[in-house]
Each structure stands twice: as C-alpha cells, then as structure tokens.
Design an enzyme around this catalytic site. Structure first.
Site, PDB file in Angstrom:
ATOM      1  N   ASP A   1     -72.098 -89.679 -88.883  1.00  0.00           N
ATOM      2  CA  ASP A   1     -72.308 -90.968 -89.075  1.00  0.00           C
ATOM      3  C   ASP A   1     -72.005 -91.885 -90.338  1.00  0.00           C
ATOM      4  O   ASP A   1     -73.028 -91.432 -90.769  1.00  0.00           O
ATOM      5  CB  ASP A   1     -73.434 -92.282 -87.578  1.00  0.00           C
ATOM      6  CG  ASP A   1     -73.570 -93.505 -88.427  1.00  0.00           C
ATOM      7  OD1 ASP A   1     -72.579 -93.969 -88.081  1.00  0.00           O
ATOM      8  OD2 ASP A   1     -73.801 -93.588 -87.397  1.00  0.00           O
TER       9      ASP A   1
ATOM     10  N   LYS B   1     -75.818 -95.437 -80.978  1.00  0.00           N
ATOM     11  CA  LYS B   1     -75.943 -95.862 -82.928  1.00  0.00           C
ATOM     12  C   LYS B   1     -77.351 -95.997 -83.061  1.00  0.00           C
ATOM     13  O   LYS B   1     -77.979 -96.119 -84.278  1.00  0.00           O
ATOM     14  CB  LYS B   1     -75.447 -96.915 -82.512  1.00  0.00           C
ATOM     15  CG  LYS B   1     -75.246 -97.973 -84.638  1.00  0.00           C
ATOM     16  CD  LYS B   1     -74.560 -97.362 -85.344  1.00  0.00           C
ATOM     17  CE  LYS B   1     -73.331 -97.024 -84.872  1.00  0.00           C
ATOM     18  NZ  LYS B   1     -72.744 -96.743 -86.404  1.00  0.00           N
TER      19      LYS B   1
ATOM     20  N   LYS C   1     -70.278-107.903 -91.295  1.00  0.00           N
ATOM     21  CA  LYS C   1     -71.040-107.555 -90.878  1.00  0.00           C
ATOM     22  C   LYS C   1     -72.411-108.723 -91.108  1.00  0.00           C
ATOM     23  O   LYS C   1     -72.799-108.435 -92.358  1.00  0.00           O
ATOM     24  CB  LYS C   1     -71.591-106.598 -90.583  1.00  0.00           C
ATOM     25  CG  LYS C   1     -72.292-105.337 -89.014  1.00  0.00           C
ATOM     26  CD  LYS C   1     -72.822-104.513 -89.863  1.00  0.00           C
ATOM     27  CE  LYS C   1     -73.056-103.090 -91.143  1.00  0.00           C
ATOM     28  NZ  LYS C   1     -73.804-102.070 -90.439  1.00  0.00           N
TER      29      LYS C   1
ATOM     30  N   LYS D   1     -75.422 -90.798 -91.923  1.00  0.00           N
ATOM     31  CA  LYS D   1     -77.529 -91.457 -91.517  1.00  0.00           C
ATOM     32  C   LYS D   1     -77.999 -90.588 -90.921  1.00  0.00           C
ATOM     33  O   LYS D   1     -79.515 -90.878 -91.043  1.00  0.00           O
ATOM     34  CB  LYS D   1     -76.872 -92.342 -90.212  1.00  0.00           C
ATOM     35  CG  LYS D   1     -76.000 -93.805 -90.979  1.00  0.00           C
ATOM     36  CD  LYS D   1     -76.449 -94.977 -89.427  1.00  0.00           C
ATOM     37  CE  LYS D   1     -75.704 -96.268 -89.581  1.00  0.00           C
ATOM     38  NZ  LYS D   1     -74.218 -96.195 -90.235  1.00  0.00           N
TER      39      LYS D   1
END
Length: 429
Positions: free
Chosen positions: A156, A205, A246, A318
């Site tokens: 990620d 996520k 975003k 991540k």
C-alpha cells in the site's frame, strides 16, 4: 492500469477520475497511444478468461513478450489496481509455495488476482511490488520468492495522511506525550474511493492505515503498558463530486503532564493520484538498485543479496512487508535513515548518526583549539556587570553600552558620560 476499461492510459485516467493532468492537450497524444492487454481484476471489463492457471500462463506470456519487444534486461511488476478484500490464509491453500501453485491450478476461489500476478512475476524472474493494501503477499508467495531469489515488496502506497501520521505520532511518543485517541476521516471521489465504499475492500485499507503507529507505541514502555494501544478509528467515504481531490482530517488526542490533555487537529486536501505516482517511480528505482547490490560480512565466504522481502521499501509503503520474524518499523525518519545508510555503505562511507561526539566532548574540543587562542570572553548581554547596568536603566546594543544620552563612537563605549577603550568592553569570542 488494470482497474477500468483498458482502452488507453488517457481514457482510463479520465473515467477513473485520476491523473487529470494527463488529459491536457500537451500529453494526451502520448498517453492515448499507451494501452494494456486484457488483465485480471475485479470490476473491469477488459479481462482474461479461463481458469486461474490458464490466466497465469497468459500473464507470464505477456511479460515475456513485453520484455522481448522492448528489448529490456529486466522487468519489475507493480500492482496499482483496485484494493481487493483480504483473502483467507489456510494450510493447504496458500501457506507454502507448493500449496499456492496447486491452488492456482485447482482454480481455488481464495487465490486473489493480485496474488496470481505476483506468482506469474516471480516465475518469470521479475520483482513484484504490491501498491494496494490487501494481503497479496501470502506466505506461499514469500516462500516462492525466496526459492527463486526474486524480490517482492508491499503493501500500500504511503502518500499523504498516513505518512504525516507516522511522523507526528513518532514525535509525540518520543516527546513523552501519550496519544490515546487517533481518529482519521477521508472522503474522495475517484475510482479508488468508489471501490473502498465496499465493506470488504474498506477493511483491507483500514488494516493498513491502523497499524502504522504500532511500533512507535510499543517502543515506549514508560507511556504504554504491554498490549496497550491508542483508540484508532479510520473512516473513508465515497463522494463522487470531489473526484481525485481527497480530503483527510485527523484528530490526535493525547495525555500530558498531571492528567492534562492535548489535541492536535489536521486538515489535508490533496490530489491523491498525483501523490502516489512519484512513489511508483521511486519504488521501481529503489528495487532496481537493490537488485545490483551484493552484501558480505566478515563471517561470509560469498556475497549475497537482500532478503527476497525487500523491507527497505517500507519508507514508501503504509504496511511494510518484512521477512518472517523481523520487526516492523513505521517511523518515517528511521525508514529514511535506513535507505541513506545503505547507500552510504555502497560508496564506502560510514553510516550517519546524530551523536556528533566530536562537538560534545570537552577533551576533544580542547584538543582541536589552537594553543595561542585566548580564553573565550562572555557576550556583554550575559555578564553580571551587564545585568547591573540594565538594572540601572542602561541599554545594551551591538556589544556596546549606552547610557545617559551618550552613544559609543570611534571604538569606545560611553558610560555615564565617560568613555572607555573598546578593548575593555567584553566581546563575543
């Protein structure tokens, strides 16, 4: 980009509401010529057909054809498609390389499209990087990579909110401030946002975003008891109107001295895909460089390479995937320091550290001073006499004392109407 109708890069970006700048008149002619073959992904309509074993063979052929056509020495595969749900990890399914290969041939439902891509890449000797949060790199994939001595990395892309979180929490914990509640809210309107509106995909996520503070919390056993963690809530909502822009909002609540509380609130607006795209380039460059590096310790007889799980990439990801039994490091500056020191070693330089003892040890400083150097003289603003002068209403300016309306001139300091040679005025050494 195997996440939409694959006609051209320009078309895909437009319908996915990402990389809007690629559709400008300057670059549209180039991006319109870039297309992809049928692929293997959910929610796409230009996809492969057949069993999972047959589709894996097609992917392997596509890799070989691309490498031959472009006359390349090596190929690196990076998964940028939609987030998948977490797949089950079970004995006999995907915990070993042999079980995983057999499961693909058996067309097992729990073998995800990204895992098939990973296996195809490894069998073709190509490094595979997972830019999405799902558990693509199941134990069977890692074992297969080890057997074939091929790099894999994930998971990620770490582009905005999570990168900032890893810095801020590291600072708070290191400063003795105890984060007790972290609430992260996001909304976005691109194809990724639409996909994450599905509960199972969102769970992937949520896991990758939530685990980013774990090692920093565990590093401070004074603040946190064993197994104690902050409350950590992650929310992602799909709002089509905002497109690729975003919005991310975070609230960090911490305990401080004498039971007090400290709250930090952060708001971030960013173009999601424009933050992720440079990370894609950096991941490929770092992976390719690591393929050139060989390592040997004094005890080793031969040079070897990095472990198949390329954990050096954690600076850009991540939820860093690490070799089995290896601690996960999420603190951003530690991750960056790792990369810098490895590259320093490659050119024969010692690792960076921040002790700088040469500037802190009295004997070392004294040794470096010339023998004829006069003893340091305190600055005028820090002598007992200067405080007395200030108490009497005098003003210090530019290293000279002025009082009773007389200003220093011609290298002398004026005091109560009298002048003294400047050499008698305390100076800064």
């Amino acid at each position: 980009m195997p996440c939409a109708v694959l006609r051209s890069l320009s078309h895909n970006c437009r319908i996915s509401c990402i990389l809007i700048s690629l559709n400008s008149s300057l670059v549209r002619p180039s991006t319109a010529r870039i297309s992809s073959p049928p692929t293997l992904s959910e929610r796409a309509d230009n996809v492969l057909s057949g069993t999972k074993g047959e589709m894996m063979d097609v992917i392997r052929n596509d890799i070989r054809d691309f490498k031959s056509k472009e006359r390349l020495d090596k190929v690196i595969i990076l998964w940028t498609a939609n987030t998948e749900r977490f797949c089950d990890v079970e004995d006999g399914l995907n915990t070993t390389a042999a079980d995983l290969l057999q499961s693909i041939q058996d067309n097992a439902d729990e073998v995800s499209p990204s895992t098939i891509f990973a296996v195809a890449s490894i069998l073709e000797g190509c490094a595979f990087l997972n830019g999405s949060p799902q558990n693509t790199l199941v134990p069977g994939v890692i074992e297969l990579a080890e057997l074939h001595k091929v790099f894999v990395g994930g998971d990620d892309f770490k582009s905005g909110q999570t990168k900032f979180k890893s810095v801020l929490v590291d600072f708070l914990v290191g400063a003795g401030i105890k984060p007790t509640s972290i609430v992260s809210y996001n909304h976005l309107g691109n194809n990724d946002g639409m996909n994450l509106s599905a509960p199972k995909q969102f769970r992937s996520k949520e896991i990758s975003k939530s685990n980013v503070v774990d090692d920093m919390v565990e590093s401070n056993t004074v603040l946190y008891e064993e197994n104690e963690k902050p409350d950590h809530c992650v929310v992602i909502k799909y709002v089509p109107y905002v497109g690729d822009s975003k919005r991310a909002m975070d609230e960090y609540t911490s305990e401080i001295f004498m039971g007090g509380h400290n709250t930090v609130v952060v708001h971030n607006t960013c173009e999601d895909s424009l933050l992720a795209s440079p990370i894609i380039i950096d991941l490929v460059i770092l992976t390719e460089i690591c393929q050139r590096i060989s390592i040997k310790t004094e005890e080793d007889t031969e040079f070897g390479s990095f472990h198949a799980v390329l954990s050096i990439l954690s600076y850009l990801l991540k939820a860093p995937c690490t070799p089995p039994g290896t601690p996960v490091v999420n603190a951003l500056f530690k991750q960056r320091s790792c990369i810098e020191n490895i590259f320093r070693a490659c050119v024969g330089l010692p690792p960076h550290n921040h002790m700088t003892l040469e500037h802190r040890v009295a004997s070392e400083v004294s040794r470096r001073l010339p023998a004829t150097l006069p003893a340091p003289v305190p600055a005028p603003g820090r002598t007992v006499e200067s405080f007395k002068r200030r108490a009497n209403g005098e003003v210090l300016s530019n290293g000279h004392a002025h009082s009773n309306g007389h200003a220093a001139s011609n290298g002398h300091a004026a005091t109560n109407g009298q002048t003294e040679p400047a050499s008698k005025v305390p100076r800064v050494c």
